[in-house]
Design an enzyme around this catalytic site. Structure first.
Site, PDB file in Angstrom:
ATOM      1  CG  ASP A  14      -0.280  -0.010   2.544  1.00  0.00           C
ATOM      2  OD1 ASP A  14       0.840  -0.581   2.663  1.00  0.00           O
ATOM      3  OD2 ASP A  14      -0.838   0.549   3.513  1.00  0.00           O
ATOM      4  CG  HIS A 270       6.073  -0.579  10.546  1.00  0.00           C
ATOM      5  ND1 HIS A 270       5.833  -0.995  11.830  1.00  0.00           N
ATOM      6  CD2 HIS A 270       5.862   0.766  10.540  1.00  0.00           C
ATOM      7  CE1 HIS A 270       5.484   0.037  12.570  1.00  0.00           C
ATOM      8  NE2 HIS A 270       5.506   1.123  11.820  1.00  0.00           N
TER       9      HIS A 270
END
Ligand code: RIB
Ligand code: CA
Length: 346
Positions: A14, A270
């Site tokens: 994303d 992340h």
């Protein structure tokens, strides 16, 4: 395709700032060949993710890697996802910290869920071929090879949609390493929910409960790997347009972390950690668990052990709870530095 033994890698992004860093990590990793990127909504709307991915691949010298458009909304949503204000603040309105990258932006060649289903079918067929006659390199309309890495670092909607369409994928897909969830630490959107799971709890629940082997790279470990302004200053000093852009973009992310999580001293890596742990699982220490996702009430989006499968001997998810942060950070600096320092000539 290179013809070497590099294992094919499919990313599902994303495409916001740490997804961009994951993309650079993948391109700088000699063990893998990035064969496609599927996009989803999350940090941005899906079409912005497609655009950002094209732009980053062009900037880094890989304009020919195909980019697929995945789902534009959560399984239960009635309208296409648009990022709320809080998310636009974290990743910038364009998902890249407000940095502008020019882009020829070829059309996405097709649907990301179709591509994923085809890739998994091809992988299964290639595994059978490898078993029976030693071939392990089929060419298909999907990712090729007997076994490929698929690493989602956004909501799990594309994967859940593929599993709903072709449930046998739960048996045939290689273990999926994904960024998302939080088992032993609080969430980052609500006290219980991490952002990627929060964006589509139903999808994450499908993925975790259908028996697919997974490896969860959640906040338990991603908050232990932190990038600082010293790193971004090194990228800027490389003097390349990619180095400067990644430095400016990541400084935006660090600004936000300084406001929201000042104790961390930088930004969490992340999504790059998920790519790294897929390639080298020894970077993380895992707890075997059968997980589910809470779908109701104030804990909606929480990843938690499934009481109904607690006594099953076989655990489908490897939940990362420890990470060799110094080793990962050294690899991150080396691999991303390599890509930013010398983007491939076009
Ligand atoms: O919670 C962190 C995750 O949410 C990362 O994948 C980040 O890119 C956002 O999607
Ligand atoms: Ca992401």
């Amino acid at each position: 395709m290179s013809g070497t033994s590099r294992r094919p890698l499919v990313l599902d992004l994303d495409t916001g700032i740490d997804d961009a860093l994951a993309l650079a990590y993948a391109l700088g990793s000699p063990e893998v060949e990035l064969v496609a990127v599927i996009c989803s909504y999350g940090n941005v709307a899906v079409d912005t993710a497609v655009r950002n991915t094209h732009a980053l691949l062009e900037l880094l010298g890989y304009p020919d890697i195909p980019v697929y458009r995945g789902t534009d909304r959560a399984l239960s949503a009635s309208a296409a996802f648009e990022p709320p204000e809080g998310v636009a603040r974290i990743h910038g309105a364009n998902g890249l910290g407000g940095q502008h990258i020019g882009c020829m932006c070829r059309r996405a060649p097709g649907d990301g869920v179709d591509f994923l289903v085809r890739s998994a079918d091809a992988g299964t067929q290639a595994s059978r071929d490898a078993h029976f006659d030693g071939k392990n390199d089929v060419k298909t309309g999907g990712a090729r090879g007997s076994s490929f890495y698929y690493v989602p670092t956004g909501p799990l909607t594309n994967l859940a949609s593929a599993l709903v369409r072709a449930p046998e994928l739960a048996r045939t897909l290689p273990r999926v390493t994904f960024m998302g969830g939080a088992l032993t630490v609080p969430g980052n959107v609500t006290p219980c929910a991490e952002a990627n799971v929060h964006n589509d709890p139903e999808a994450a629940d499908v993925v975790l409960r259908l028996g697919l082997p997974t490896r969860m790279i959640g906040l338990d470990v991603t908050h232990q790997v932190v990038l600082t302004r010293e790193d971004t200053a090194r990228w800027r000093a490389l003097g390349t347009s990619a180095g400067v852009l990644f430095a400016d973009m990541t400084d935006h992310y660090i600004d936000i972390y300084e406001q929201n999580n000042p104790h961390m001293g930088g930004c969490a890596l992340h999504d790059p950690l998920a790519v790294a742990a897929a390639i080298d699982p020894s970077l993380v220490g895992c707890l075997g668990a059968n997980l589910r996702v809470d779908l109701e009430g104030p804990t909606r989006g929480r990843t938690v052990c499934d009481p109904e499968r607690l006594r099953e001997a076989q655990k489908t998810c490897e939940v990362a709870v420890t990470v060799d942060a110094p080793r990962f950070l050294a690899e991150f600096r080396k691999r991303v530095g390599r890509v930013l320092g010398a983007p491939r000539a076009r």
